[in-house]
Write an enzyme that holds these catalytic residues in place. Structure first.
Site, PDB file in Angstrom:
ATOM      1  N   ARG A   1      38.037  31.762  38.800  1.00  0.00           N
ATOM      2  CA  ARG A   1      39.212  31.737  37.917  1.00  0.00           C
ATOM      3  C   ARG A   1      40.408  31.301  38.755  1.00  0.00           C
ATOM      4  NH1 ARG A   1      38.645  36.253  35.799  1.00  0.00           N
ATOM      5  NH2 ARG A   1      40.036  37.685  36.885  1.00  0.00           N
TER       6      ARG A   1
ATOM      7  N   ASP B   1      50.866  37.904  37.777  1.00  0.00           N
ATOM      8  CA  ASP B   1      49.431  37.969  37.430  1.00  0.00           C
ATOM      9  C   ASP B   1      48.772  36.690  37.945  1.00  0.00           C
ATOM     10  OD1 ASP B   1      46.960  38.378  36.316  1.00  0.00           O
ATOM     11  OD2 ASP B   1      47.611  38.192  34.233  1.00  0.00           O
TER      12      ASP B   1
ATOM     13  N   TYR C   1      32.190  31.391  34.556  1.00  0.00           N
ATOM     14  CA  TYR C   1      31.429  32.553  35.030  1.00  0.00           C
ATOM     15  C   TYR C   1      29.960  32.305  34.707  1.00  0.00           C
ATOM     16  CZ  TYR C   1      36.226  34.000  34.614  1.00  0.00           C
ATOM     17  OH  TYR C   1      37.593  34.024  34.710  1.00  0.00           O
TER      18      TYR C   1
ATOM     19  N   GLU D   1      45.014  30.557  32.813  1.00  0.00           N
ATOM     20  CA  GLU D   1      43.976  31.088  33.683  1.00  0.00           C
ATOM     21  C   GLU D   1      42.552  30.736  33.243  1.00  0.00           C
ATOM     22  OE1 GLU D   1      43.430  35.411  33.175  1.00  0.00           O
ATOM     23  OE2 GLU D   1      45.351  35.412  32.134  1.00  0.00           O
TER      24      GLU D   1
ATOM     25  N   ASP E   1      42.125  38.681  41.630  1.00  0.00           N
ATOM     26  CA  ASP E   1      43.123  38.661  40.553  1.00  0.00           C
ATOM     27  C   ASP E   1      44.059  39.820  40.847  1.00  0.00           C
ATOM     28  OD1 ASP E   1      44.610  38.846  38.232  1.00  0.00           O
ATOM     29  OD2 ASP E   1      42.903  38.532  36.885  1.00  0.00           O
TER      30      ASP E   1
ATOM     31  N   HIS F   1      49.906  42.054  30.151  1.00  0.00           N
ATOM     32  CA  HIS F   1      49.612  41.403  28.857  1.00  0.00           C
ATOM     33  C   HIS F   1      50.813  41.746  27.994  1.00  0.00           C
ATOM     34  CE1 HIS F   1      45.059  41.721  29.877  1.00  0.00           C
ATOM     35  NE2 HIS F   1      45.653  40.733  30.506  1.00  0.00           N
TER      36      HIS F   1
HETATM   37  N1  GLY Z   1      44.859  40.348  35.370  1.00  0.00           N
HETATM   38  C1  GLY Z   1      44.539  40.429  34.005  1.00  0.00           C
HETATM   39  C2  GLY Z   1      44.532  39.121  33.370  1.00  0.00           C
HETATM   40  O1  GLY Z   1      44.462  38.108  34.054  1.00  0.00           O
HETATM   41  O2  GLY Z   1      44.663  38.985  32.182  1.00  0.00           O
HETATM   42 MN    MN Z   2      46.168  37.131  33.157  1.00  0.00          MN
HETATM   43 MN    MN Z   3      44.983  38.075  36.078  1.00  0.00          MN
END
Ligand code: GLY
Ligand code: MN
Ligand code: MN
Length: 455
Positions: A422, A285, A405, A401, A274, A375
């Protein structure tokens, strides 16, 4: 690569939009970030405060943007925000040849005023003397109280002086308002210039994920893969990652915010990455999950395709008027049915769907707003009771996303244990639907395996 800067006129326009929302005779304060000590006399790489940056485009620490809504402006129209009675003022670090030899160049107030389209600019050496004069006699004060303790203390000290100075004819603002909700609403809808940068940030980040796939081999360490990613970011103009990169092999992939990135990668395991670049302040992201050895096992492929199918189903729902609840339902539906099919969720499918049973293994939200912050700011609800999700509008950018898990202690068949997956893309809401900004990071099993076969 597309354009990667924003014209000064766009920053001016944003300031005018803030002024248009302020009542007459009010003042708004937007402090820049300060440098943060890493240890003793070394600092972390500087990160500008994002609301300040959104309104100023100014990249130095310690500065302060002041917006004054004058008292002879006709607030009824946006044009009034351009009134002569309004002023945009910057306080910034004074020029200092000696300090600049040691710590780098400073723009200085003189150049800042013309280059950043401001009515006035002052050196910080004048702040103590000048800021009280701007605050004196205003009816309302706007600032993000609680954001920077030191700044709060300075503002409240000035207010005290004004309140105690009636005999000298001082008056302090009687009402205080938070600047953050105004900024959040504006930042939520991206302009064409912002989108051009976000496309570039995605392109660089997608290339970094490709590079990780072609570099990865059993025996490499997670930090070595991270180094490849950061190299790709920096050598393409994105000097830093937008957040701590997550590079987790095997069971580490089941830890949502794993950033130790220290373990060796083993054949037969999946690697979850990620990682997104920050370009001109804007974040990408992106998450990809792929097999360390280049080929998915049957179990890994089954779970991977489930996550991918759920992601595609959620993305498909994104258009103006839709919302996160609709996208969530699409993703949860696919995941719950699939986990039931694989025997990981047991019981009646109707009950499982009703209870969103997939959330046992899909333990985080489906996505979030994306922009200057990873975010990003922006209200997710549209009613006072915080129940109704706000409908998507053109110009919003979000991540989608989904993940699964399954940790080592999960009550499932042995072959599914220790798998974390993910898949995360960045999606823009357009007039007619959506545009996936994450176009060049492979995500079908066929595309991933064929890229990795070329290693
Ligand atoms: N990389 C942080 C998220 O996916 O929220
Ligand atoms: Mn994210
Ligand atoms: Mn992310």
């Amino acid at each position: 690569m597309t354009k990667t800067h924003i014209d000064v006129s766009e920053f001016q326009n944003r300031r005018h939009r803030i002024l248009a929302q302020m009542p007459v005779n009010s003042i708004a304060l937007f402090p820049a970030a300060k440098e943060v000590t890493r240890s003793r006399d070394t600092e972390f790489l500087f990160c500008q405060e994002k609301d300040f940056f959104y309104l100023s485009g100014f990249h130095e620490p310690d500065a302060l943007l002041v917006l004054i809504k004058g008292d002879d402006a006709d607030t009824a129209s946006d044009v009034a925000a351009n009134s002569d009675a309004n002023e945009c003022i910057l306080f910034c670090r004074d020029k200092d040849p000696q300090a600049e030899v040691w710590h780098g160049r400073r723009v200085g107030p003189e150049v800042a005023q013309s280059e950043f389209g401001l009515e006035h600019a002052y050196g910080l050496s004048e702040l103590e003397q000048v800021l009280p004069l701007y605050l004196n006699g205003r009816d309302a004060l706007y600032f993000a109280q609680g954001q920077f303790k030191e700044f709060d203390d300075m503002v409240f000290a000035i207010l005290d002086i004004l309140r105690n100075g009636v005999k000298q004819g001082f008056t302090a603002p009687v009402s205080m308002h938070d600047t953050r909700p105004m900024l959040a609403e504006m930042r939520l809808i991206k302009s064409d210039a912002e989108l051009a940068i976000m496309r570039s940030a995605n392109e660089i980040s997608g290339n970094a994920h490709q590079r990780a796939m072609t570099f990865c081999q059993p025996g490499k360490f997670e930090y070595q893969v991270e180094a490849e990613i950061l190299h790709e970011f920096a050598s393409n103009g994105a000097r830093t990652a937008a957040y701590g990169s997550i590079v987790g092999g095997g069971e580490n992939a089941t830890i949502l915010h794993y950033t130790d990135n220290q373990d060796v990668l083993l054949d037969g395991e999946l690697l979850l990455i990620d990682a997104g670049a920050e370009l001109c302040g804007y974040a990408a992201d992106i998450t990809r999950t792929f097999p360390v050895g280049g080929t998915f096992s049957a179990e890994q492929a089954a779970l991977y395709n489930l996550v991918l199918e759920s992601q595609l189903a959620a993305i498909e729902t994104i258009k103006p008027g839709s919302n996160f609840a609709i996208a969530n339902e699409a993703a949860n539906n696919v995941l719950t049915r699939g986990l039931h099919r694989l025997g990981i969720l047991k019981g009646s499918i109707e009950t499982l769907l009703e209870e969103n049973a997939c959330k046992q293994y899909f333990i985080h939200g489906l996505g979030h707003w994306l922009g200057l912050d990873v975010h990003d700011v922006g209200d997710y609800h549209m009613d006072e009771n915080r129940r109704q999700l706000r409908p998507f509008e053109p110009g919003m950018v979000m991540t989608i996303e989904p993940g699964l898990y399954i940790d080592a202690d999960a009550d499932v068949d042995e072959r599914y244990k220790g798998i974390g997956i993910r898949i995360e893309d960045n999606i823009l809401v357009t007039e007619n639907g959506h545009e996936n900004l994450t176009v060049n990071a492979p995500k079908t099993i066929a595309d991933i395996e064929s890229l990795m076969a070329k290693r």
